[in-house]
Write an enzyme that holds these catalytic residues in place. Structure first.
Site, PDB file in Angstrom:
ATOM      1  CB  CYS A  40      -7.063   2.252   1.775  1.00 38.77           C
ATOM      2  SG  CYS A  40      -6.595   2.132   3.165  1.00 38.77           S
TER       3      CYS A  40
ATOM      4  CB  CYS B 125      -1.210  -0.156   1.250  1.00 42.42           C
ATOM      5  SG  CYS B 125      -1.475   1.622   1.927  1.00 42.42           S
TER       6      CYS B 125
END
Ligand code: SAM
Ligand code: DTB
Ligand code: SF4
Length: 363
Positions: free
Chosen positions: A215, A155
Site C-alpha cells: 500500500c 494493514c
C-alpha cells in the site's frame, strides 16, 4: 507533442506488444514505464477528456459503483523522531499531539470489532515510528492475528522495516503494509530530511519480497509543482509491480507544522491526480485518503468518477478527523454506490460482457 495514451515501453519487443494491445488492459502494463512527461501530458488534458479516460479504465477493471472501506486506528501516537513537514506527530513541531505508548492488544481488538460491525472490510493500524523495534513486533503480530480472526483484512504502517521484520509480519498473516513515497524524488528533500527516498524504496522492496501486498501512495498540496506531482505518480506507476493499493492524501494543514499556510491545491488538480493514478495503475485500489473532511460531497463524487474506489471510513484518521461514518453511508447511498464487502478482485481481460466482475454479480 507528447504521446498521452500509453506509457513508454522498456524494450522494442514490449513496445510492439504494447502498441498492439489496448491502452489500459494490456498484459504488458506492469512492465511499461511512465516518463514524467507522459504523466504531465495527462495532467494537461481537458478535464472532461481525462475523466472520460479514467472512467473507461476504471470500468475495465472494477465495479464502478463499489467502494472498499478501511478503518484506521493510531495504535501508537505522537513522539515520532522524523521531521516530515506535514505531520502533526513529529517531535520537531509543536502541534499539541502528545506522545503515547503502544496501545494494549485488547483495546486494539475492541476497535477492530467496532470497525467490522460498522461495515469496514480492512483495519489499518498506524504507529508514529521511524522504524519499529523487534520487541514491538510481538504485540503487533498478536493484533494482526486477532484482527484477521474477525474476518477483516489487515494493514499496518510502522515506518521503515528490516528484511527480517517484514518476514515476521508476513508470517503473522499481514495482508498490506502502508509506506508512502509521499512526493517526487526532486521535492522530497523540502519535506523530509531525516530519511531518504531510497530508504523508503528499500522498505517497500522488503515488504514486496516478504510477500505482503504493498500500500503505497503520497500526499499532494505540500506546495509541490504539477511536474512534481507527476513525478510522484511516475514513481508509483513504474514500481514493478505497481502497488496493490495507492492512497492519495490531500494535505490536512495542522497548526504548528511548517506547512500550515501553504496555498491549498485547486480541487480539480486533486481530481486530476486521482484520475491519473487510475489510468497509470489500472488494477490498483486508489484510495481517496486524508483531506476528505475538507471536501464537499460533489468533489468526493468527482473523485469516485475519476476512479477512486477506496476510502478511510470512521470518524478519525490518525490524529485528525474524518467524515462521520453516518455521513459517508448517506453519501454512498445518494450516489447509488455500495461498500465492497471483501477484497474486490480486479476484472480480468475475459471479464463479463456486461461489465460485471464475475458470476457473483449476476446473483
Ligand atoms: N510513520 C509511518 C510512516 O511515515 O510511514 C506511518 C504513519 S504516517 C502518518 C502515514 C502517511 O500519512 C504519511 O506518509 C502521509 O502521506 C500521511 N499523512 C501524514 N500527515 C498527514 C497530513 N497532515 N495530511 C495528509 N496526509 C498526511
Ligand atoms: C495514508 O496514506 N494516509 C493515512 C494512512 N496512510 C496511515 C494517514 C493519514 C493521516 C492524516 C493525518 C493524521 O490524522 O494524523
Ligand atoms: Fe513520523 Fe510517519 Fe509522521 Fe513522518 S509521517 S513524522 S514518519 S509518523
Amino acid at each position: 507533442m507528447t504521446e498521452v495514451t500509453s506509457p513508454t515501453a522498456r524494450t522494442d519487443a514490449q513496445q510492439s506488444a504494447g502498441a498492439a494491445a489496448s491502452s489500459a488492459a494490456s498484459t504488458t502494463e506492469s512492465r511499461a514505464r511512465w516518463r514524467v512527461a507522459d504523466v504531465v501530458a495527462l495532467y494537461e488534458l481537458p478535464l472532461n477528456d481525462l475523466l472520460f479516460r479514467a472512467q473507461q479504465v476504471h470500468r475495465e477493471h472494477f465495479d464502478p459503483n463499489a467502494v472498499q472501506l478501511s478503518t484506521l486506528l493510531s495504535i501508537k501516537t505522537g513522539g515520532c523522531e522524523e521531521d516530515c513537514a506535514y505531520c502533526p506527530q513529529s517531535v520537531h513541531y509543536d502541534t499539541g499531539v502528545k506522545a503515547d505508548k503502544l496501545m494494549e492488544i485488547d483495546s486494539v481488538l475492541a476497535a477492530a470489532r467496532a470497525a467490522k460491525e460498522n461495515g469496514a472490510s480492512r483495519f489499518c493500524m498506524g504507529a508514529a515510528w521511524r522504524n519499529p523495534k523487534d520487541r514491538h513486533l510481538e504485540p503487533i503480530k498478536e493484533m494482526i492475528r486477532g484482527v484477521k480472526a474477525m474476518g477483516l483484512e489487515t494493514c499496518v504502517t510502522l515506518g521503515m522495516l528490516e528484511p527480517h521484520q517484514a518476514k515476521d509480519l508476513a508470517d503473522a498473516g499481514l495482508d498490506y503494509y502502508n509506506h508512502n513515497l509521499d512526493t517526487s524524488p526532486e521535492f522530497y528533500g523540502q519535506i523530509i530530511s531525516t530519511r531518504t527516498y531510497q530508504d523508503r524504496i528499500d522498505t517497500l522492496e522488503r515488504v514486496r519480497d516478504a510477500g505482503i501486498n504493498v500500500c503505497c501512495g503520497g500526499i499532494v498540496g505540500l506546495g509541490e509543482s504539477r511536474r512534481e506531482r507527476a513525478g510522484l505518480i511516475a514513481q508509483l506507476a513504474n514500481m514493478d509491480p505497481y502497488p496493490e493499493s495507492v492512497p492519495i492524501n490531500n494535505l490536512v494543514q495542522v497548526e504548528g507544522t511548517p506547512l500550515t499556510g501553504t496555498e491549498a491545491l485547486d480541487p480539480f488538480e486533486f481530481v486530476r491526480t486521482i484520475a491519473i493514478a487510475r489510468i497509470t495503475m489500472p488494477r490498483a485500489m486508489v484510495r481517496l485518503s486524508a483531506g476528505r473532511e475538507q471536501m464537499d460531497d460533489a468533489l468526493q463524487a468527482m473523485c469516485f468518477f475519476a476512479g477512486a474506489n477506496s476510502i478511510f471510513y470512521g470518524d478519525q484518521l490518525l490524529t485528525t478527523s474524518n467524515p462521520q461514518a453516518e455521513a459517508d453511508r448517506k453519501l454512498l447511498a445518494r450516489l447509488g454506490m455500495h461498500a465492497e464487502a471483501a477484497q474486490q478482485m480486479p476484472r480480468d481481460a475475459s471479464g463479463c460482457e456486461h461489465g460485471c466482475d464475475g458470476p457473483t454479480m449476476h446473483n
